[in-house]
Design a protein around this motif. Structure first.
Motif, mmCIF file in Angstrom:
data_model
loop_
_atom_site.group_PDB
_atom_site.id
_atom_site.type_symbol
_atom_site.label_atom_id
_atom_site.label_comp_id
_atom_site.label_asym_id
_atom_site.label_seq_id
_atom_site.Cartn_x
_atom_site.Cartn_y
_atom_site.Cartn_z
ATOM 1 N N UNK A 1 0.812 -1.208 0.000
ATOM 2 C CA UNK A 1 0.000 0.000 0.000
ATOM 3 C C UNK A 1 0.852 1.268 0.000
ATOM 4 N N UNK A 2 2.036 1.197 0.555
ATOM 5 C CA UNK A 2 2.909 2.378 0.664
ATOM 6 C C UNK A 2 4.218 2.109 -0.053
ATOM 7 N N UNK B 1 12.697 11.295 8.709
ATOM 8 C CA UNK B 1 11.431 10.866 8.117
ATOM 9 C C UNK B 1 10.255 11.551 8.796
ATOM 10 N N UNK B 2 10.402 11.912 10.084
ATOM 11 C CA UNK B 2 9.336 12.643 10.741
ATOM 12 C C UNK B 2 9.139 14.021 10.151
ATOM 13 N N UNK C 1 3.986 10.089 8.742
ATOM 14 C CA UNK C 1 3.769 8.955 9.642
ATOM 15 C C UNK C 1 3.990 7.610 8.946
ATOM 16 N N UNK C 2 3.609 7.509 7.689
ATOM 17 C CA UNK C 2 3.810 6.242 6.981
ATOM 18 C C UNK C 2 5.288 5.908 6.864
ATOM 19 N N UNK C 3 6.130 6.928 6.700
ATOM 20 C CA UNK C 3 7.574 6.694 6.641
ATOM 21 C C UNK C 3 8.117 6.260 7.989
ATOM 22 N N UNK D 1 6.616 4.320 10.096
ATOM 23 C CA UNK D 1 6.353 2.876 10.182
ATOM 24 C C UNK D 1 7.382 2.101 9.358
ATOM 25 N N UNK D 2 7.758 2.646 8.211
ATOM 26 C CA UNK D 2 8.778 1.996 7.382
ATOM 27 C C UNK D 2 10.109 1.918 8.101
ATOM 28 N N UNK D 3 10.433 2.932 8.916
ATOM 29 C CA UNK D 3 11.664 2.886 9.713
ATOM 30 C C UNK D 3 11.616 1.702 10.677
ATOM 31 N N UNK D 4 10.444 1.481 11.290
ATOM 32 C CA UNK D 4 10.302 0.334 12.191
ATOM 33 C C UNK D 4 10.552 -0.978 11.498
#
Length: 313
Positions: free
Chosen positions: A106-107, A133-134, A139-141, A143-146
């Motif tokens: 999705x992202x 990324x913040x 916010x979607x980025x 989550x990608x860092x996680x």
């Protein structure tokens, strides 16, 4: 400051003129670096550690999208781990597929964040990722860092326990699969640091979207402090494997890098901020307009002076 703004404007103009060249070259260089790091840190399949394999793939990924770079890097990692153990490589493949199906399907624009996060750990500046990324990714980025933290820590776990994996008999496949799954589920440091990075990225993003003056600077400083505090609390509560000295130094360096990157991305002149109010048939609108810092680059004009030559009769 004027000189810095002029340099920023020149860089932006240069990128605007040569964007079609800079983007593929940048993707090729990033792919080359990532594949070389993978080969050097894993290295179980020696046939892949060949510059004449890595270079053409890097050039090809430069022409294609960032998703192709992520795919090639994933295949390289799986190939190296499969030389260590096919069963462990199967578990790692399942983890990658779950991440792709849950999020990146999705992202898809966040592949760059996923690739840069493990690289930041290798370069010893991991704390810079949630800060940048913040500010720039949202916010979607975050989550990608996680997910990038999960990939890095899990592959690092497999590398550190390579001797234990090879010590298990080849006929005992279930034991290898159990060992690989336990390393994923019970990896406390991985999940704690992934959660901290996601939280810091989300907080930085929320502060950046606020209307306060110098929001992006406040966001970077607040994110850096929150990152340090959460890591210290994790060290005290869960005994995470993080050095206090490296944490503090890395946080300061990461905050400085994030400030520089953010300045080039979102340099705003709050001294000329304006608040505008208008309305339509249904709503009142309150808008705060903050201009970007810009300095016109001086244009050079060349005057030609033609002096008639003296002719001798």
């Amino acid at each position: 400051m004027t000189t810095i703004l002029m340099i920023k404007t020149e860089i932006q103009n240069l990128y605007g003129r040569y964007e079609k060249i800079i983007n593929p070259v940048g993707r090729s260089i990033l792919t080359l670096i990532l594949l070389m790091v993978i080969n050097s840190r894993l290295g179980y399949m020696t046939r892949l550690d060949n510059f004449f394999i890595v270079l053409p793939l890097s050039i090809l990924c430069g022409v294609l999208s960032m998703g192709c770079t992520a795919l090639v890097c994933a295949l390289f990692i799986l190939a190296h781990i499969s030389s260590l153990s096919l069963e462990v490589a199967g578990v790692l493949l399942a983890v990658m597929l779950i991440i792709f199906l849950l999020y990146f399907r999705m992202c898809s624009r966040q592949y760059l964040v996923l690739l840069l996060t493990p690289l930041a750990f290798v370069l010893r500046i991991p704390y810079v990722m949630p800060l940048i990324v913040g500010v720039a990714g949202g916010m979607s980025a975050a989550i990608a860092v996680g997910f990038g933290v999960v990939i890095y820590y899990y592959v690092d776990y497999l590398v550190e326990n390579a001797a234990a994996i090879t010590a298990i008999s080849d006929s005992d496949s279930l034991e290898k699969i159990k060992f690989a799954i336990e390393g994923l589920v019970s990896n406390q440091d991985m999940w704690i640091i992934a959660a901290i990075f996601v939280l810091v990225g989300v907080i930085v993003c929320l502060i950046c979207k606020s209307s306060m003056d110098y929001a992006w600077m406040v966001a970077v400083v607040s994110g850096a402090l929150l990152n340090a505090i959460l890591h210290i609390l994790a060290m005290l509560a869960f005994d995470t494997d993080v050095s206090l000295a490296s944490l503090l130094i890395g946080t300061v360096v990461s905050a400085f890098i994030a400030m520089v990157v953010t300045f080039f991305l979102r340099g705003l002149d709050y001294s000329q901020a304006q608040k505008v109010q208008f309305e339509d048939d249904e709503y009142y609108y309150y808008v705060k307009a903050v201009p970007k810092m810009q300095v016109p680059t001086p244009s050079k004009t060349v005057k030609r002076i033609n002096t008639p030559s003296n002719r001798r009769s």
